[in-house]
Design a protein around this motif. Structure first.
Motif, mmCIF file in Angstrom:
data_model
loop_
_atom_site.group_PDB
_atom_site.id
_atom_site.type_symbol
_atom_site.label_atom_id
_atom_site.label_comp_id
_atom_site.label_asym_id
_atom_site.label_seq_id
_atom_site.Cartn_x
_atom_site.Cartn_y
_atom_site.Cartn_z
ATOM 1 N N GLY A 134 -7.951 1.489 -4.772
ATOM 2 C CA GLY A 134 -7.344 0.898 -5.190
ATOM 3 C C GLY A 134 -6.769 2.005 -6.559
ATOM 4 O O GLY A 134 -7.682 3.158 -6.398
ATOM 5 N N GLU A 185 -1.726 0.622 -10.921
ATOM 6 C CA GLU A 185 -2.833 -0.234 -10.542
ATOM 7 C C GLU A 185 -1.974 -1.743 -11.917
ATOM 8 O O GLU A 185 -2.304 -2.804 -11.576
ATOM 9 N N LYS A 199 -2.213 -0.908 -3.522
ATOM 10 C CA LYS A 199 -3.551 -0.086 -3.306
ATOM 11 C C LYS A 199 -3.012 1.165 -2.932
ATOM 12 O O LYS A 199 -1.771 1.605 -2.454
ATOM 13 N N THR A 200 -3.950 2.396 -3.018
ATOM 14 C CA THR A 200 -3.219 2.978 -2.306
ATOM 15 C C THR A 200 -4.593 3.186 -0.769
ATOM 16 O O THR A 200 -5.394 2.361 -0.179
ATOM 17 N N LEU A 210 0.728 -0.839 -0.287
ATOM 18 C CA LEU A 210 -0.707 -0.260 -0.335
ATOM 19 C C LEU A 210 0.747 0.621 0.008
ATOM 20 O O LEU A 210 1.853 1.127 0.604
#
Length: 124
Positions: A109, A90, A95-96, A50
């Motif tokens: 996402g 992506e 993901k963030t 992340l």
């Protein structure tokens, strides 16, 4: 921003912090990460990578503790982020972690974040 406002925003639920992030980032055209010879990264409960991001440098600095204590906030240009970094995230399956507050964050996402930022930018 005064301390009362800062604390109210930081202690908001993750979904509200996400909304704040999208609006504030679209407004200022800047988002923030933590950097020290590379961007700070974290992982979800399944071990997936992340990238934590914040709407203002003060919020990022608030999280520069423990394993991120050597990191400092660094701005990112929103349009360059949307054009170059989000597609790469992506592609890589990263993901963030939006607006981490040393407790939780909104896990989003890259394609969803891009859609939300594009929608917010259309309002300007």
């Amino acid at each position: 921003m005064n301390l009362k406002e800062f604390n109210a925003i930081v202690s908001s639920p993750a979904d509200l912090r996400y909304e704040y992030f999208v609006k504030k980032t679209a407004d200022t055209q800047i988002l923030w990460g933590l950097y020290d010879e590379g961007w700070a990264m974290t992982h979800d409960q399944d071990g997936a990578a992340l990238l934590p991001l914040w709407p203002k440098g003060e919020f990022a600095e608030h999280c520069a503790i423990d394993e991120w204590s050597a990191y400092s906030s660094r701005p990112l240009d929103l349009l360059a982020f949307m054009d170059k970094i989000l597609p790469k995230l992506e592609q890589d399956g990263v993901k963030t972690a939006i607006f981490y507050n040393n407790s939780d964050s909104a896990i989003v996402g890259a394609s969803k974040l891009l859609q939300d930022l594009e929608a917010a930018l259309k309002k300007y």
